[in-house]
Every structure is written in structure tokens, then in C-alpha cells.
Write a protein that holds these residues in place. Structure first.
Motif, PDB file in Angstrom:
ATOM      1  N   THR A 177       0.871  -1.184   0.000  1.00 13.46           N
ATOM      2  CA  THR A 177       0.000   0.000   0.000  1.00 13.46           C
ATOM      3  C   THR A 177       0.905   1.230   0.000  1.00 13.46           C
ATOM      4  O   THR A 177       2.049   1.163   0.473  1.00 13.46           O
ATOM      5  N   PRO A 178       0.412   2.354  -0.510  1.00 16.01           N
ATOM      6  CA  PRO A 178       1.269   3.549  -0.550  1.00 16.01           C
ATOM      7  C   PRO A 178       1.823   3.940   0.819  1.00 16.01           C
ATOM      8  O   PRO A 178       3.021   4.233   0.947  1.00 16.01           O
ATOM      9  N   GLY A 179       1.004   3.922   1.841  1.00 20.06           N
ATOM     10  CA  GLY A 179       1.463   4.325   3.162  1.00 20.06           C
ATOM     11  C   GLY A 179       2.483   3.378   3.753  1.00 20.06           C
ATOM     12  O   GLY A 179       3.496   3.812   4.328  1.00 20.06           O
ATOM     13  N   ALA A 180       2.241   2.078   3.630  1.00 18.41           N
ATOM     14  CA  ALA A 180       3.162   1.085   4.190  1.00 18.41           C
ATOM     15  C   ALA A 180       4.502   1.098   3.452  1.00 18.41           C
ATOM     16  O   ALA A 180       5.562   1.008   4.081  1.00 18.41           O
ATOM     17  N   LEU A 181       4.465   1.227   2.131  1.00 16.02           N
ATOM     18  CA  LEU A 181       5.709   1.270   1.365  1.00 16.02           C
ATOM     19  C   LEU A 181       6.503   2.535   1.684  1.00 16.02           C
ATOM     20  O   LEU A 181       7.720   2.496   1.842  1.00 16.02           O
TER      21      LEU A 181
END
Length: 120
Positions: A21-25
Motif C-alpha cells: 500500500t502507498p502508506g506502508a511502502l
């Protein structure tokens, strides 16, 4: 008072593999490769713009998978070192055959990381 050695030994991951996901990456990137955050943000913005322009979420999926692979490389210190060394040597060599060898090494590392993060 003694100081503990905190540098990783071997090629153990520095952080757990993040969700794709954008946030996790981005959070993982901030830990393992903070120097790449600007590129991460630019790529995300470009993927979103391309998705709107093309009426497809395919660019978003491509950006997520690409960055998941890059973070997979950066999570492993020895792998990261080998990847960046191969990329550097491919750029600075003046011999085309030598450059191809280094590019093939970097490509092999990237493909292995890409396979490792591919959803099942």
C-alpha cells in the motif's frame, strides 16, 4: 557502559516486508532508504496522474509493485549493496560488455525482488 553493535549481520531484513500500500511502502522507505523518499513521492504522484489520464488504475498497480520490489531490495543490506554496486559499475564502465554484465546482475536482483513481492 558498553555500546551494543546494532549494524545488521548478514543479509537479514532491516524491517518486515511491508504491505503493498502507498502508506506502508512509504513508511518502510523512510526507514531503509530515506534518500529515495523524494523519488517515491514523485512516482506516486505520476502514477495517480497517469491513472486519471488513462481512466485505469494500472499505473497505480505498476508503481506499487515497482516500489515494493525496490523496498524488498533495500530491506536486505547485502542485496542492496550488490544492487547499487552493479548499477554504479554499469554506469561508469567504458566497456559495453562489462556494462552488460553489471546490468544483468542488477536486473537479476530486481527480478528476484519483484517475484518475492508478487501477490499470490
Amino acid at each position: 557502559m558498553s555500546l551494543q553493535h546494532t549494524e545488521p549481520v548478514g543479509d537479514h531484513p532491516l524491517v518486515p516486508r511491508p504491505e503493498c500500500t502507498p502508506g506502508a511502502l512509504r513508511a518502510a522507505c523512510a526507514v531503509v532508504a530515506p534518500h529515495l523518499l523524494g523519488a517515491y513521492d514523485r512516482d506516486k504522484d505520476q502514477a495517480l496522474a497517469d491513472a486519471v489520464d488513462h481512466g485505469s488504475i494500472a499505473p497505480v498497480h505498476a508503481y506499487l509493485h515497482h516500489w515494493a520490489a525496490l523496498i524488498e531490495i533495500e530491506r536486505h543490506p547485502l542485496t542492496s549493496r550488490a544492487y547499487h554496486r552493479a548499477e554504479y559499475l554499469a554506469r561508469v564502465t567504458t566497456e559495453p560488455d562489462e556494462s552488460r554484465v553489471h546490468l544483468a546482475e542488477a536486473s537479476d536482483i530486481y527480478r528476484a525482488a519483484s517475484r518475492a513481492v508478487r501477490p499470490e
